[in-house]
Design a protein around this motif. Structure first.
Motif, short mmCIF file in Angstrom:
data_model
loop_
_atom_site.label_atom_id
_atom_site.label_comp_id
_atom_site.label_asym_id
_atom_site.label_seq_id
_atom_site.Cartn_x
_atom_site.Cartn_y
_atom_site.Cartn_z
N LEU A 118 -21.45 -14.10 -12.80
CA LEU A 118 -20.06 -14.45 -12.48
C LEU A 118 -19.16 -14.19 -13.69
O LEU A 118 -18.03 -13.71 -13.56
CB LEU A 118 -19.97 -15.92 -12.07
N TYR A 119 -19.69 -14.53 -14.88
CA TYR A 119 -18.93 -14.27 -16.11
C TYR A 119 -18.63 -12.77 -16.20
O TYR A 119 -17.49 -12.37 -16.45
CB TYR A 119 -19.74 -14.73 -17.33
N LEU A 120 -19.66 -11.96 -15.93
CA LEU A 120 -19.47 -10.51 -16.03
C LEU A 120 -18.47 -9.99 -15.01
O LEU A 120 -17.65 -9.14 -15.32
CB LEU A 120 -20.81 -9.80 -15.81
N LEU A 124 -19.51 -25.34 -5.47
CA LEU A 124 -20.62 -25.08 -6.39
C LEU A 124 -20.15 -25.13 -7.84
O LEU A 124 -19.05 -24.70 -8.15
CB LEU A 124 -21.22 -23.71 -6.10
N THR A 125 -20.99 -25.66 -8.72
CA THR A 125 -20.70 -25.65 -10.15
C THR A 125 -21.91 -25.06 -10.87
O THR A 125 -22.95 -24.82 -10.27
CB THR A 125 -20.45 -27.06 -10.70
N SER A 126 -21.75 -24.86 -12.20
CA SER A 126 -22.84 -24.29 -13.00
C SER A 126 -24.13 -25.08 -12.81
O SER A 126 -25.22 -24.52 -12.85
CB SER A 126 -22.48 -24.33 -14.48
N ARG A 127 -24.01 -26.38 -12.62
CA ARG A 127 -25.21 -27.23 -12.52
C ARG A 127 -25.98 -26.99 -11.22
O ARG A 127 -27.10 -27.47 -11.09
CB ARG A 127 -24.81 -28.70 -12.59
N VAL A 145 -20.02 -14.58 -4.28
CA VAL A 145 -18.56 -14.62 -4.44
C VAL A 145 -17.91 -15.33 -3.25
O VAL A 145 -17.02 -16.17 -3.41
CB VAL A 145 -17.99 -13.19 -4.63
N ILE A 187 -24.71 -17.44 -13.21
CA ILE A 187 -23.52 -17.79 -13.99
C ILE A 187 -23.11 -16.62 -14.89
O ILE A 187 -21.94 -16.28 -15.01
CB ILE A 187 -23.78 -19.07 -14.83
N GLU A 188 -24.12 -15.99 -15.52
CA GLU A 188 -23.83 -14.82 -16.36
C GLU A 188 -23.23 -13.70 -15.51
O GLU A 188 -22.34 -12.99 -15.95
CB GLU A 188 -25.10 -14.32 -17.05
N LEU A 213 -18.79 -19.15 -3.28
CA LEU A 213 -17.99 -19.97 -4.19
C LEU A 213 -16.69 -20.42 -3.55
O LEU A 213 -16.14 -21.47 -3.86
CB LEU A 213 -17.69 -19.18 -5.47
N GLU A 243 -15.96 -11.54 -13.75
CA GLU A 243 -14.60 -11.86 -14.20
C GLU A 243 -14.18 -11.05 -15.41
O GLU A 243 -13.06 -10.54 -15.49
CB GLU A 243 -14.48 -13.36 -14.52
#
Lengths: 348, 195
Positions: A139-141, A124-127, A116, A136-137, A119, A143
């Motif tokens: 981070l999704y969680l 940084l990006t997903s790639r 966190v 990524i999952e 970032l 949020e």
């Protein structure tokens, strides 16, 4: 294997590692970094890594025992906790294995929970994360859960607001806005439990029934509201004013036990109660009688006892001819009349 | 229907048409309250009553209202969080489409009692897709149509879409991808609020 073949093999291995573990680092036998994965280059430029000694760039926080290449190699397969030496000193998790060729090591790194902060520091990006990496999952969680939590919190706040409003209503006398009997019992209970010092006055209006009977309930209500205003004005915010019956009030004075002062307050209240109240072209006149108990007069406090003693003091005031104030004392019990309200009080 | 869906209708109406419009809608719906709570569950009939009210107040057919809601959910800055959550699905529009099978699962992961209709993506070629939606009580397909259109914009992709109804209440959206990088799209930073 020729030198060229060796070189090609190493390049192939690095290219595969770049996809599988984009945060890996190769360290040579001499302890120098000779390759870093593409995501590491988002943290620092190439020059900050390549050719530098591993310990120059990274601080090995845990286990804190290794400080040499030999010591590092011994940590094969163990969980490492590292930090970049210069700011921002990003926390990294890692694990190392010996390299397939030569005498160096390969280290794979990850942000762990420092993601966190990372970032916020790095673009940084997903790639930048391996496709199999659940960051990524995660981070999704984070949020999604914060958004859901926010919605729940705002519901809870509204429910709490509604609860406070409901409680306030249940503790409030709707005609006068004063506290009601329940609230008074609750407050008195708390004061006794906390062994606080206080004075309690029981006030009963004189001639109120006459106003109600002759001039109507509307006049009675006007008088009660006026009384409430006076009582609130003559007390402090820390005191409690409750309407506990039709024309009965209980006042609790927090940490006030001075007789002179209480006497003065009671006298002032009675004289203000006697000010005529105009209603519908007519004048309502009432007064009040008060009996007072002081918590410090008792060794053990008991709500029922305090209220009943305040009653006795109040009856004594009534017997004295109304519009009086009396402190409770055991002497009052000697006059048997004080054990009950004056006869015909109901008509007062 | 989950409160989140009902509050979506509510914030859509308020943000686009104002508080008065919402008051009128709730008046028509006649539910006995004027606001939904995001974290409570409501009867499906109540949601349908609100949609009926929306048709009357906005003077639009239900399909159009639903499609507008889908677009609003992604493109309105006031509901930025949903757009961000959807963008976690992929780095470009194709990856996003391929993540739609997981959308109901992802929604459940966030809010365990949020049930979305089953979604299945069929891939016919790199530029030809179809999304099939399981039966829903409110015509979820129209919402998805608006939402997909707005997401295509968000990724900067140029698409053509066509809605169709299938047997047993299922719905289908045909998607033709004309260009993946038609515009730059909106930026997406993983750290969102932090960065």
């Amino acid at each position: 294997m020729t030198v060229i073949e060796e070189q090609e093999f190493l390049e192939g291995a690095s290219a595969a590692m770049d996809i599988f573990c984009p945060m890996h680092i190769f360290v040579s036998a001499s302890g120098h970094i000779d390759h870093v994965g593409p995501t590491m280059l988002k943290l620092r430029p190439k020059e900050a890594f390549l050719g530098k000694r591993f310990f120059e760039v990274f601080d090995l926080c845990r286990p804190s025992t290794a400080a040499t290449m030999e010591g590092l190699k011994a940590l094969h397969g163990r969980k490492l906790h590292l930090q970049l030496r210069d700011a921002p000193r990003t926390d990294l998790k890692g694990v190392l294995v010996p390299r397939m060729r030569g005498d160096g090591i390969a280290i794979n790194l990850s942000f762990g929970i420092s993601i966190v902060d990372a970032l916020a520091e790095y673009p940084l990006t997903s790639r930048d994360f391996a496709i199999t990496d659940p960051t990524i999952e995660m981070l999704y969680l984070i949020e999604a859960k914060s958004a859901a939590m926010e919605a729940s919190r705002s519901l809870n706040q509204r429910l709490q607001g509604a609860m406070i409003a409901a409680e306030e209503q249940a503790y409030t006398d709707t005609l006068t806005g004063l506290k009601n009997r329940r609230a008074m019992d609750h407050i008195l209970g708390r004061l006794i439990e906390g062994e606080k010092s206080f004075a309690l006055m029981h006030l009963d209006l004189d001639f109120f029934k006459a106003v109600n009977d002759t001039m109507g309930h509307a006049a009675g209500d006007t008088v009660l509201q006026k009384v409430a205003r006076i009582l609130v004005e003559e007390t402090r915010d820390v005191d409690t004013v409750a309407r506990v019956g039709g024309d009965e009030f209980v006042l609790i004075f927090n940490r006030l036990t001075e007789r002179d002062e209480l006497e003065e307050i009671a006298r002032r209240m009675i004289s203000r109660l006697e000010e005529p109240v105009p209603h519908d072209g007519q004048i309502c006149r009432i007064s009040g009688s008060i009996g007072t108990v002081i918590s410090t007069d008792y060794e053990a406090l008991d709500a029922v006892r305090l209220l009943s003693d305040a009653d006795i003091a109040l009856y004594a005031s009534k017997h004295k001819g109304r519009a009086c104030h009396t402190f409770y004392s055991d002497d009052l019990l000697e006059d048997g009349r004080n054990l009950a309200p004056p006869v015909g009080r109901e008509a007062s | 229907m989950h409160g989140l869906i009902n509050t979506a209708l509510q914030s859509f109406t308020r943000d686009i048409y104002g508080d008065d419009a919402w008051a009128q809608v709730m008046n028509h719906a006649d539910l006995g309250f004027s606001e939904f709570e995001a974290m409570l569950i409501y009867e499906d009939e109540q949601t349908c009553a609100v949609l009926g009210g929306l048709e009357l107040v906005l003077r639009k057919p239900r399909e159009e209202v639903l499609e507008d809601i889908g677009t609003y959910l992604v493109s309105n800055p006031k509901v930025e969080s949903l757009r961000r959550l959807l963008r976690f699905g992929g780095v470009n529009f194709i990856e996003f489409l391929q993540s739609l099978d997981d959308l109901p699962g992802r929604a459940r992961l966030a809010v365990s009692d949020l049930d979305l209709p089953v979604m299945e993506l069929s891939e016919y070629s790199v530029e030809h897709y179809a999304l099939t939606l399981g039966a829903s009580s409110v015509g979820f397909g129209h919402v998805m149509l608006g939402l997909l259109r707005a997401m295509a914009d968000d990724y900067g992709a140029l698409v053509m879409m066509e809605y169709g109804e299938l047997a047993a209440g299922r719905e289908r959206i045909e998607i033709r991808l004309l260009e993946t990088d038609f515009t730059e799209g909106r930026s997406f930073h993983l750290g969102g609020k932090a960065g």
